[in-house]
Design a protein around this motif. Sequence first.
Motif, mmCIF file in Angstrom:
data_model
loop_
_atom_site.group_PDB
_atom_site.id
_atom_site.type_symbol
_atom_site.label_atom_id
_atom_site.label_comp_id
_atom_site.label_asym_id
_atom_site.label_seq_id
_atom_site.Cartn_x
_atom_site.Cartn_y
_atom_site.Cartn_z
ATOM 1 N N ARG A 66 0.843 -1.202 0.000
ATOM 2 C CA ARG A 66 0.000 0.000 0.000
ATOM 3 C C ARG A 66 0.877 1.251 0.000
ATOM 4 N N SER A 123 2.404 1.769 -3.352
ATOM 5 C CA SER A 123 1.385 1.847 -4.414
ATOM 6 C C SER A 123 1.527 0.713 -5.429
ATOM 7 N N ALA A 136 -0.088 -3.039 -6.480
ATOM 8 C CA ALA A 136 -1.226 -3.924 -6.285
ATOM 9 C C ALA A 136 -0.744 -5.257 -5.729
ATOM 10 N N SER A 137 -1.479 -5.823 -4.797
ATOM 11 C CA SER A 137 -1.057 -7.087 -4.183
ATOM 12 C C SER A 137 -1.012 -8.215 -5.200
ATOM 13 N N SER A 138 -1.919 -8.186 -6.190
ATOM 14 C CA SER A 138 -1.904 -9.241 -7.213
ATOM 15 C C SER A 138 -0.587 -9.205 -8.002
ATOM 16 N N THR A 139 -0.062 -8.001 -8.251
ATOM 17 C CA THR A 139 1.206 -7.862 -8.962
ATOM 18 C C THR A 139 2.333 -8.488 -8.166
#
Length: 170
Positions: free
Chosen positions: A18, A21, A23-26
């Motif tokens: 977070r 910046s 994304a957790s999927s990335t």
Amino acid sequence: MTALVDEHPHLGVECVLRELSIASSTYYRWRRAEREPCERRRRDVELTGQIKEIHADSGGIYGSPRVHAVLKREGVRVGRKRVERLMREADIAGISPRRSGFTRRDPKATLAPDLVERDFTASAPNRLWVTDLTMITTGEGPLWLSAIRDAFSAGWSPGKPPLARTPTWS
């Protein structure tokens, strides 16, 4: 990024992502790719092994064109550019038969006086000696060859200089 998460597990992955910046999927896709490389990466590792073997068998001489030709002869379907990329990534290079360069005169250096005024003829022995210094590249390093001759007995025709380039002494 991985080092930060690995060194500070108490922070948690989600907080770090977070803050950055991302994304957790990335992040999770990237981590999975490290554990389970795709087919192309696995094939690259296999090809790199074959390339290293071919390069070593050639005595470290073959570059990407020859390595590609050997792979093609062995029935391996691979592009020339891919072989170039894999060799570059593995820090493998062939030896070029071309000369690496030539000697350039220092533009700031003062020229030696032309004591014979480009006339390389001698009227008697021991009046005029001429020389040339040449570097010969070998597998063990450069060797220097110096040739010194008496202009009288060298057998050059009058008016024709024995040297291909102007000698410079400093």
